[in-house]
Design a protein around this motif. Structure first.
Motif, mmCIF file in Angstrom:
data_model
loop_
_atom_site.group_PDB
_atom_site.id
_atom_site.type_symbol
_atom_site.label_atom_id
_atom_site.label_comp_id
_atom_site.label_asym_id
_atom_site.label_seq_id
_atom_site.Cartn_x
_atom_site.Cartn_y
_atom_site.Cartn_z
ATOM 1 N N ASP A 1 0.905 -1.191 -0.232
ATOM 2 C CA ASP A 1 -0.065 0.074 0.194
ATOM 3 C C ASP A 1 0.713 1.287 -0.046
ATOM 4 O O ASP A 1 0.368 2.383 -0.722
ATOM 5 N N ALA A 2 1.876 1.265 0.802
ATOM 6 C CA ALA A 2 2.794 2.445 0.835
ATOM 7 C C ALA A 2 3.418 2.595 -0.498
ATOM 8 O O ALA A 2 3.592 3.804 -0.944
ATOM 9 N N GLN A 3 3.796 1.439 -1.206
ATOM 10 C CA GLN A 3 4.512 1.754 -2.387
ATOM 11 C C GLN A 3 3.673 2.345 -3.339
ATOM 12 O O GLN A 3 3.925 2.968 -4.375
ATOM 13 N N ALA A 4 2.281 1.781 -3.435
ATOM 14 C CA ALA A 4 1.227 2.230 -4.211
ATOM 15 C C ALA A 4 0.984 3.597 -4.114
ATOM 16 O O ALA A 4 0.861 4.378 -5.009
ATOM 17 N N ALA A 5 0.877 4.158 -2.622
ATOM 18 C CA ALA A 5 0.662 5.479 -2.562
ATOM 19 C C ALA A 5 1.994 6.290 -2.932
ATOM 20 O O ALA A 5 1.816 7.357 -3.535
ATOM 21 N N ALA A 6 3.167 5.785 -2.842
ATOM 22 C CA ALA A 6 4.240 6.593 -3.066
ATOM 23 C C ALA A 6 4.168 6.702 -4.761
ATOM 24 O O ALA A 6 4.731 7.856 -5.435
ATOM 25 N N ALA A 7 3.875 5.628 -5.432
ATOM 26 C CA ALA A 7 3.873 5.712 -6.918
ATOM 27 C C ALA A 7 2.846 6.732 -7.430
ATOM 28 O O ALA A 7 3.086 7.299 -8.349
ATOM 29 N N ARG A 8 1.779 6.562 -6.718
ATOM 30 C CA ARG A 8 0.639 7.610 -7.070
ATOM 31 C C ARG A 8 1.023 9.192 -6.837
ATOM 32 O O ARG A 8 0.700 9.909 -7.722
ATOM 33 N N SER A 9 1.878 9.246 -5.866
ATOM 34 C CA SER A 9 2.353 10.632 -5.257
ATOM 35 C C SER A 9 3.428 11.062 -6.370
ATOM 36 O O SER A 9 3.389 12.012 -6.798
ATOM 37 N N ALA A 10 4.370 10.265 -7.094
ATOM 38 C CA ALA A 10 5.322 10.609 -7.867
ATOM 39 C C ALA A 10 4.715 10.615 -9.203
ATOM 40 O O ALA A 10 5.015 11.703 -9.866
ATOM 41 N N ALA A 11 3.600 9.861 -9.667
ATOM 42 C CA ALA A 11 2.958 9.987 -10.845
ATOM 43 C C ALA A 11 2.133 11.829 -10.731
ATOM 44 O O ALA A 11 2.288 12.346 -11.803
ATOM 45 N N ASP A 12 1.548 11.714 -9.552
ATOM 46 C CA ASP A 12 0.989 13.218 -9.577
ATOM 47 C C ASP A 12 1.996 14.208 -9.778
ATOM 48 O O ASP A 12 1.721 15.225 -10.297
ATOM 49 N N ALA A 13 3.122 14.002 -9.084
ATOM 50 C CA ALA A 13 4.281 15.063 -9.049
ATOM 51 C C ALA A 13 4.403 15.319 -10.449
ATOM 52 O O ALA A 13 4.662 16.424 -10.913
ATOM 53 N N ALA A 14 4.819 14.166 -11.198
ATOM 54 C CA ALA A 14 5.389 14.251 -12.617
ATOM 55 C C ALA A 14 4.198 14.957 -13.549
ATOM 56 O O ALA A 14 4.704 15.824 -14.345
ATOM 57 N N ASN A 15 2.983 14.634 -13.290
ATOM 58 C CA ASN A 15 1.808 15.137 -13.972
ATOM 59 C C ASN A 15 1.788 16.845 -13.987
ATOM 60 O O ASN A 15 1.865 17.561 -14.826
ATOM 61 N N ALA A 16 2.188 17.151 -12.535
ATOM 62 C CA ALA A 16 1.945 18.729 -12.328
ATOM 63 C C ALA A 16 3.227 19.035 -12.765
ATOM 64 O O ALA A 16 3.207 20.492 -13.260
ATOM 65 N N THR A 17 4.420 18.477 -12.824
ATOM 66 C CA THR A 17 5.698 18.929 -13.395
ATOM 67 C C THR A 17 5.368 19.196 -14.903
ATOM 68 O O THR A 17 5.930 20.318 -15.549
ATOM 69 N N ALA A 18 4.994 18.256 -15.400
ATOM 70 C CA ALA A 18 4.563 18.246 -16.891
ATOM 71 C C ALA A 18 3.739 19.531 -17.346
ATOM 72 O O ALA A 18 3.885 20.256 -18.427
ATOM 73 N N GLU A 19 2.565 19.659 -16.473
ATOM 74 C CA GLU A 19 1.516 20.525 -16.667
ATOM 75 C C GLU A 19 2.269 22.080 -16.831
ATOM 76 O O GLU A 19 2.283 22.876 -17.541
ATOM 77 N N ALA A 20 3.210 22.056 -15.603
ATOM 78 C CA ALA A 20 3.901 23.385 -15.281
ATOM 79 C C ALA A 20 4.882 23.656 -16.708
ATOM 80 O O ALA A 20 5.093 24.790 -17.061
ATOM 81 N N ALA A 21 5.571 22.572 -17.034
ATOM 82 C CA ALA A 21 6.526 22.844 -17.911
ATOM 83 C C ALA A 21 5.531 23.103 -19.577
ATOM 84 O O ALA A 21 5.933 24.106 -20.155
ATOM 85 N N ASN A 22 4.443 22.683 -19.448
ATOM 86 C CA ASN A 22 3.500 22.864 -20.741
ATOM 87 C C ASN A 22 3.465 24.433 -20.554
ATOM 88 O O ASN A 22 3.350 25.222 -21.463
ATOM 89 N N LYS A 23 2.831 24.859 -19.353
ATOM 90 C CA LYS A 23 2.480 26.264 -19.194
ATOM 91 C C LYS A 23 3.573 27.203 -19.787
ATOM 92 O O LYS A 23 3.547 28.299 -20.247
ATOM 93 N N THR A 24 4.657 26.624 -19.184
ATOM 94 C CA THR A 24 5.903 27.703 -19.200
ATOM 95 C C THR A 24 6.346 27.728 -20.619
ATOM 96 O O THR A 24 6.874 28.764 -21.287
ATOM 97 N N ALA A 25 6.351 26.596 -21.444
ATOM 98 C CA ALA A 25 6.600 26.514 -22.712
ATOM 99 C C ALA A 25 5.503 27.281 -23.751
ATOM 100 O O ALA A 25 5.816 28.176 -24.435
#
Length: 125
Positions: A84-108
């Motif tokens: 469960d902890a690994q799944a939660a960490a993976a979800r958090s990492a995916a959410d962070a990656a998506n947020a970073t991608a969105e921020a990069a897209n906005k910056t671009a």
């Protein structure tokens, strides 16, 4: 009469001896009975001790099985919690990656807009 008294006097010790013999026989019979009762009681105590030992051994086996089962369940719970902890960490990492991608897209997009604006301004000049 003297003979009767003499016979009576002699009969008293014989009757006492007879009573003493009967008393002794009863005492021996009582002692034998007590010895038999003690033997039966000792046999019962030995049997009950064996039964108690067998029940104690069975209880110890059951307790061992319960402890082993508890350890297995604890290990499973720890594994599930880790999963469960690994799944939660993976979800958090995916959410962070998506947020970073969105921020990069906005910056671009902003950079493109700025570049287009500068290009338009340069053409005006």
């Amino acid at each position: 009469m003297k003979h009767i008294l003499l016979i009576a006097a002699l009969a008293i010790p014989f009757s006492l001896v007879a009573c003493s013999e009967r008393t002794q026989e009863h005492a021996e019979a009582t002692a034998d009975s007590a010895a038999q009762d003690a033997s039966v009681a000792a046999d019962r105590a030995e049997q009950e001790s064996r039964e108690a030992a067998a029940k104690t051994a069975e209880a110890a086996k059951t307790a061992g099985a319960v402890v082993a089962g508890t350890a297995i369940n604890a290990a499973d719970a720890v594994g599930d919690a880790a999963d469960d902890a690994q799944a939660a960490a993976a979800r958090s990492a995916a959410d962070a990656a998506n947020a970073t991608a969105e921020a990069a897209n906005k910056t671009a997009a902003k950079a493109e807009a700025n570049a287009a604006e500068e290009t338009a301004d340069a053409k005006k000049d």
